[in-house]
Design a protein around this motif. Structure first.
Motif, PDB file in Angstrom:
ATOM      1  N   LEU A  89      13.424  10.097  -2.182  1.00 59.59           N
ATOM      2  CA  LEU A  89      13.223  10.619  -0.831  1.00 59.59           C
ATOM      3  C   LEU A  89      11.923  10.129  -0.217  1.00 59.59           C
ATOM      4  CD1 LEU A  89      14.174  14.321  -1.631  1.00 59.59           C
ATOM      5  CD2 LEU A  89      15.670  12.578  -0.678  1.00 59.59           C
ATOM      6  N   TRP A  90      11.884  10.306   1.087  1.00 53.50           N
ATOM      7  CA  TRP A  90      10.666  10.152   1.894  1.00 53.50           C
ATOM      8  C   TRP A  90      10.762  11.210   2.976  1.00 53.50           C
ATOM      9  CZ3 TRP A  90       9.443   9.378   6.998  1.00 53.50           C
ATOM     10  CH2 TRP A  90       8.135   8.988   7.278  1.00 53.50           C
ATOM     11  N   SER A  91       9.728  12.025   3.119  1.00 56.74           N
ATOM     12  CA  SER A  91       9.800  13.148   4.059  1.00 56.74           C
ATOM     13  C   SER A  91       8.467  13.337   4.761  1.00 56.74           C
ATOM     14  CB  SER A  91      10.183  14.440   3.326  1.00 56.74           C
ATOM     15  OG  SER A  91      10.144  15.546   4.215  1.00 56.74           O
ATOM     16  N   MET A  92       8.547  13.703   6.033  1.00 56.47           N
ATOM     17  CA  MET A  92       7.345  14.032   6.807  1.00 56.47           C
ATOM     18  C   MET A  92       6.985  15.509   6.686  1.00 56.47           C
ATOM     19  SD  MET A  92       5.907  11.450   8.102  1.00 56.47           S
ATOM     20  CE  MET A  92       4.818  12.286   9.243  1.00 56.47           C
ATOM     21  N   SER A  93       7.815  16.285   6.005  1.00 64.03           N
ATOM     22  CA  SER A  93       7.542  17.717   5.836  1.00 64.03           C
ATOM     23  C   SER A  93       7.365  18.009   4.353  1.00 64.03           C
ATOM     24  CB  SER A  93       8.687  18.561   6.402  1.00 64.03           C
ATOM     25  OG  SER A  93       8.860  18.313   7.786  1.00 64.03           O
ATOM     26  N   PRO A  94       6.246  18.605   3.964  1.00 59.55           N
ATOM     27  CA  PRO A  94       6.037  18.900   2.543  1.00 59.55           C
ATOM     28  C   PRO A  94       6.797  20.140   2.098  1.00 59.55           C
ATOM     29  CG  PRO A  94       4.188  19.702   3.812  1.00 59.55           C
ATOM     30  CD  PRO A  94       5.117  19.029   4.791  1.00 59.55           C
ATOM     31  N   ASN A 130      11.043  17.729  10.013  1.00 53.39           N
ATOM     32  CA  ASN A 130      10.940  16.912  11.214  1.00 53.39           C
ATOM     33  C   ASN A 130      11.631  15.572  11.024  1.00 53.39           C
ATOM     34  OD1 ASN A 130       9.348  18.816  12.633  1.00 53.39           O
ATOM     35  ND2 ASN A 130       7.531  18.147  11.527  1.00 53.39           N
ATOM     36  N   CYS A 131      11.338  14.924   9.898  1.00 56.48           N
ATOM     37  CA  CYS A 131      11.941  13.620   9.627  1.00 56.48           C
ATOM     38  C   CYS A 131      11.950  13.412   8.122  1.00 56.48           C
ATOM     39  CB  CYS A 131      11.167  12.499  10.323  1.00 56.48           C
ATOM     40  SG  CYS A 131      11.953  10.874  10.199  1.00 56.48           S
ATOM     41  N   GLY A 132      13.120  13.135   7.586  1.00 60.56           N
ATOM     42  CA  GLY A 132      13.231  12.883   6.160  1.00 60.56           C
ATOM     43  C   GLY A 132      14.533  13.414   5.608  1.00 60.56           C
ATOM     44  N   GLY A 133      14.803  13.049   4.357  1.00 60.04           N
ATOM     45  CA  GLY A 133      16.048  13.445   3.722  1.00 60.04           C
ATOM     46  C   GLY A 133      15.830  14.463   2.626  1.00 60.04           C
ATOM     47  N   ALA A 134      16.929  15.102   2.231  1.00 56.55           N
ATOM     48  CA  ALA A 134      16.932  16.041   1.107  1.00 56.55           C
ATOM     49  C   ALA A 134      18.241  15.858   0.336  1.00 56.55           C
ATOM     50  CB  ALA A 134      16.779  17.467   1.603  1.00 56.55           C
ATOM     51  N   TYR A 135      18.699  14.624   0.260  1.00 62.01           N
ATOM     52  CA  TYR A 135      19.978  14.308  -0.368  1.00 62.01           C
ATOM     53  C   TYR A 135      19.786  13.965  -1.839  1.00 62.01           C
ATOM     54  CZ  TYR A 135      18.001   9.935   1.400  1.00 62.01           C
ATOM     55  OH  TYR A 135      17.141   8.920   1.723  1.00 62.01           O
ATOM     56  N   ILE A 136      20.896  13.969  -2.546  1.00 60.11           N
ATOM     57  CA  ILE A 136      20.901  13.654  -3.964  1.00 60.11           C
ATOM     58  C   ILE A 136      21.732  12.396  -4.179  1.00 60.11           C
ATOM     59  CG2 ILE A 136      22.932  15.069  -4.468  1.00 60.11           C
ATOM     60  CD1 ILE A 136      21.578  15.834  -7.126  1.00 60.11           C
ATOM     61  N   LYS A 137      21.337  11.605  -5.177  1.00 55.55           N
ATOM     62  CA  LYS A 137      22.082  10.405  -5.540  1.00 55.55           C
ATOM     63  C   LYS A 137      22.673  10.589  -6.938  1.00 55.55           C
ATOM     64  CE  LYS A 137      19.652   6.909  -2.775  1.00 55.55           C
ATOM     65  NZ  LYS A 137      18.880   5.633  -2.815  1.00 55.55           N
ATOM     66  N   LEU A 138      23.958  10.228  -7.064  1.00 53.24           N
ATOM     67  CA  LEU A 138      24.626  10.232  -8.354  1.00 53.24           C
ATOM     68  C   LEU A 138      24.630   8.787  -8.842  1.00 53.24           C
ATOM     69  CD1 LEU A 138      27.601  12.612  -7.467  1.00 53.24           C
ATOM     70  CD2 LEU A 138      25.265  13.182  -8.125  1.00 53.24           C
ATOM     71  N   ALA A 162       5.070  12.147   3.665  1.00 56.72           N
ATOM     72  CA  ALA A 162       4.824  10.749   4.043  1.00 56.72           C
ATOM     73  C   ALA A 162       4.530   9.879   2.824  1.00 56.72           C
ATOM     74  CB  ALA A 162       3.693  10.658   5.064  1.00 56.72           C
ATOM     75  N   LYS A 163       5.193  10.165   1.719  1.00 57.55           N
ATOM     76  CA  LYS A 163       5.079   9.363   0.503  1.00 57.55           C
ATOM     77  C   LYS A 163       6.463   9.196  -0.109  1.00 57.55           C
ATOM     78  CE  LYS A 163       0.338  10.612  -0.873  1.00 57.55           C
ATOM     79  NZ  LYS A 163      -0.199   9.232  -0.897  1.00 57.55           N
ATOM     80  N   ASN A 174       0.810  -1.223   0.000  1.00 51.85           N
ATOM     81  CA  ASN A 174       0.000   0.000   0.000  1.00 51.85           C
ATOM     82  C   ASN A 174       0.843   1.273   0.000  1.00 51.85           C
ATOM     83  OD1 ASN A 174      -2.404  -1.514   0.072  1.00 51.85           O
ATOM     84  ND2 ASN A 174      -2.285  -1.691   2.319  1.00 51.85           N
ATOM     85  N   ILE A 175       2.076   1.168   0.457  1.00 53.79           N
ATOM     86  CA  ILE A 175       2.930   2.361   0.536  1.00 53.79           C
ATOM     87  C   ILE A 175       4.196   2.206  -0.300  1.00 53.79           C
ATOM     88  CG2 ILE A 175       2.093   2.978   2.821  1.00 53.79           C
ATOM     89  CD1 ILE A 175       4.661   1.799   3.985  1.00 53.79           C
ATOM     90  N   ALA A 176       4.277   1.169  -1.103  1.00 54.46           N
ATOM     91  CA  ALA A 176       5.499   0.898  -1.852  1.00 54.46           C
ATOM     92  C   ALA A 176       5.641   1.775  -3.081  1.00 54.46           C
ATOM     93  CB  ALA A 176       5.544  -0.574  -2.261  1.00 54.46           C
ATOM     94  N   LYS A 177       4.551   2.252  -3.632  1.00 56.73           N
ATOM     95  CA  LYS A 177       4.607   2.984  -4.890  1.00 56.73           C
ATOM     96  C   LYS A 177       5.235   4.368  -4.685  1.00 56.73           C
ATOM     97  CE  LYS A 177       1.750   4.336  -8.835  1.00 56.73           C
ATOM     98  NZ  LYS A 177       0.389   4.377  -9.400  1.00 56.73           N
ATOM     99  N   TYR A 178       6.033   4.773  -5.647  1.00 58.27           N
ATOM    100  CA  TYR A 178       6.618   6.105  -5.631  1.00 58.27           C
ATOM    101  C   TYR A 178       5.581   7.088  -6.207  1.00 58.27           C
ATOM    102  CZ  TYR A 178      11.255   4.411  -4.382  1.00 58.27           C
ATOM    103  OH  TYR A 178      12.323   3.864  -3.707  1.00 58.27           O
ATOM    104  N   ASP A 179       4.678   7.504  -5.338  1.00 57.96           N
ATOM    105  CA  ASP A 179       3.584   8.379  -5.782  1.00 57.96           C
ATOM    106  C   ASP A 179       3.682   9.782  -5.209  1.00 57.96           C
ATOM    107  OD1 ASP A 179       3.142   7.579  -3.218  1.00 57.96           O
ATOM    108  OD2 ASP A 179       1.047   7.018  -3.486  1.00 57.96           O
ATOM    109  N   GLY A 180       4.824  10.140  -4.638  1.00 56.55           N
ATOM    110  CA  GLY A 180       5.021  11.520  -4.214  1.00 56.55           C
ATOM    111  C   GLY A 180       5.028  12.452  -5.412  1.00 56.55           C
TER     112      GLY A 180
END
Length: 572
Positions: free
Chosen positions: A415-420, A148-156, A115-116, A85-91
């Motif tokens: 990413l996954w973040s609790m802050s929009p 609050n919780c989550g990342g803002a990193y980049i992947k090469l 939270a997506k 139910n939460i696996a899809k990258y739907d952010g």
């Protein structure tokens, strides 16, 4: 009143003089006399940056939504190892203006959901090969609502992610060469720099995590302002991490990562076991020791003081606490619900030296020894701490060039973040430090300058304006002189006129407005004190003005003859 008018005129003249001087100085500073120059606000100076350099592998300012849609690919994959139910990258990702507008027409990539799982990526203009030039990755992050919780990193992303079809499958297990950027959950603040190292002996891949930054980074997660993140990895295996162009971490790929790039030459033998008779005890209980015969283990630790004497005023028949005689049962006391009422206890006033059963104080028992224990002695069979023997590491290798990583073909945010409303902007991948600096100058530096200007106080703005316009110092000096001159004039000017006014008003001589004394006879005017010649010469002649007012008829006072002075009738 005339004095006040003269002072007002003086002040007005000074102000006109200052204004005129400022205008003249401003005009003298302008070489193009008569030409109107329109100033341009800093927010109007922003234009989407552009750098034409062979050293640039990717630039992205996110100001052109059409170009963004052609270049960037949203993931259609599913995260592995989580609930369906939460696996899809739907952010959701959108091109938007910042919530706090800083520069006109400046847009960014915004993760609008919380939270997506969300992933988006783009191919480099050309692959980056780790050879003889440094890798420089730089981008901006604005946590518009904090984090609050989550990342803002980049992947090469590593070689193998070569097409847009590959980008549509981008997920958390997609191979990457470097991961870099901020990450936070609760009180755990991180600034990731992770690179994946390939074992040259067996081809396995292992993540290497850099040491922690040397500075505290709490503010970047809560100040809601844009921050510039820069990673520089050099061919000599050194690295530097900057936030807002200030160094926060540096080190070596060989020495400052966990686990280290190169494994140890020797390892513990996994087949070596500790012998059963191996004794690791440094000391043991003396087996020959015996308890002395006079050792009394039952003696108490404290005994009553035999020298204590009961005070003479001690009252054995009185309790220490008594019911308060002044207490009254409350009117709303219900004995069925609250029980039998009892007055609260207070200290017994009769207990001056003490009440109740007297007991002497307790003192340490000089005969107390406690439980007997045998002393410890060195262990004659001690062999030291056991450790397995060392053997050559079968997986040992020596990589002196960890900089030579897997080539990079794409970049992405997974990413996954609790802050929009995380906003990303002004990404550049290059091997030229000057190109990265120019990119920051055209983007981030303008934002910081605008934010700094908006936060300046009135005084700071005035000082800055004067620094940009030196002629304002002359205007300020003239204004200061005008104020000082006015102050001196108000304090010291017009003294003679004031003294004359006071003398005139305080004289006892008969004046036209004085009332006639009772009895009809005017009071005799006192003889004025004799004055010196210098004083008489200095005395100014009174100014005479033609009297144009209508004369009030004079009347005879009671008992006055024709020779008497005529007076105005007294006002009642």
């Amino acid at each position: 009143m005339a004095l006040f008018s003269r002072k007002v005129c003086f002040l007005s003249a000074l102000l006109v003089l200052v204004a005129s001087a400022g205008k003249v100085l401003a005009e003298s500073e302008d070489p193009d006399d008569g030409v109107t120059v329109e100033t341009v606000e800093e927010e109007d100076q922003y234009h989407s940056p552009s750098i034409n350099s062979k050293s640039v592998y990717l630039t992205e300012h996110f100001d052109d939504e059409n170009a963004f849609k052609k270049k960037w690919v949203k993931s259609e994959a599913k995260k592995q190892g989580v609930d369906e139910n939460i696996a899809k990258y739907d952010g959701k990702w959108e091109i938007q203006a910042p919530s706090r507008k800083i520069l006109r027409d400046d847009l960014g990539l915004v993760l609008t959901t919380e939270a997506k799982h969300a992933a988006i990526s783009a191919l480099l203009d050309k692959p980056f090969e780790f050879k003889d030039k440094p890798l420089i990755v730089q981008y901006e992050v604005t946590m518009q609502e904090g984090q609050n919780c989550g990342g803002a990193y980049i992947k090469l992303l590593s070689r193998g992610t070569n097409t847009k079809a590959d980008l549509r499958k981008f997920h958390d297990q997609t191979p990457y060469t470097i991961m870099f950027g901020p990450d936070k959950c609760g009180n755990d603040n991180k600034l990731h720099f992770i690179f994946r190292h390939t074992n040259p002996r067996n081809g396995t891949v292992e993540e290497k995590h850099s040491k922690k930054p040397s500075q505290r980074l709490e503010d970047i997660y809560k100040d809601k302002e844009p921050h510039l993140y820069t990673l520089i990895v050099r061919p000599d295996n050194t690295f530097t991490i900057l936030i807002d162009n200030k160094e926060v971490n540096e080190g070596s790929l060989l020495d400052d990562f966990t686990p280290p790039v190169n494994p140890p030459e020797e390892i513990d033998d996994p087949n070596d076991k500790k012998p059963e008779d191996w004794d690791e005890r440094e000391k043991i209980v003396d087996p020959a020791a015996t308890k002395p015969e006079d050792w009394d283990e039952e003696a108490p630790a404290q005994i009553p003081d035999a020298s204590a004497v009961k005070p003479a005023g001690w009252r054995d028949d009185q309790p220490e606490m008594i019911p308060d005689p002044d207490a009254v049962k409350p009117d709303d006391w219900d004995e069925e619900m609250d029980g039998e009422w009892e007055a609260p206890l207070i200290d017994n006033p009769l207990c001056g030296d003490g009440c109740g059963q007297w007991k002497p104080a307790m003192i340490p028992n000089p005969e107390y020894k406690g439980i007997w224990r045998a002393p410890l002695i060195p262990n004659p069979n001690y062999k030291g701490k056991w450790a397995p023997r060392k053997i050559p590491n079968p997986h040992f290798f020596r990589d002196d060039h960890p900089f030579q990583m897997t080539p990079i073909h794409a970049v992405g945010f997974e990413l996954w973040s609790m802050s929009p409303r995380l906003l990303f902007d002004n990404l550049i991948v290059t091997d030229d430090a000057a190109a990265a600096a120019d990119w920051a100058r055209l983007t981030f530096a303008l934002k910081r300058a605008k934010l700094s200007k908006d936060s300046e106080s009135v005084v700071e703005r005035a000082l800055k304006f004067m620094a940009d316009n030196p002629w304002m110092y002359a205007v300020a000096l003239l204004a200061l002189l005008a104020v000082v001159g006015l102050f001196v004039y108000l304090c010291c000017g017009g003294t003679r006129d004031s003294e004359l006014d006071v003398d005139y008003k305080k004289t006892d001589a008969m004046t036209e407005d004085d009332p006639m004394p009772e009895g009809g006879e005017p009071e005799e005017e006192p003889e004025p004190a004799p004055r010196g010649k210098a004083e008489l010469d200095a005395q100014p002649e009174p100014e005479t003005e033609p009297d144009t007012t209508e004369k009030t008829p004079l009347v005879d006072t009671d008992g006055a003859g024709d020779g008497q002075r005529k007076r105005k009738p007294r006002k009642e």
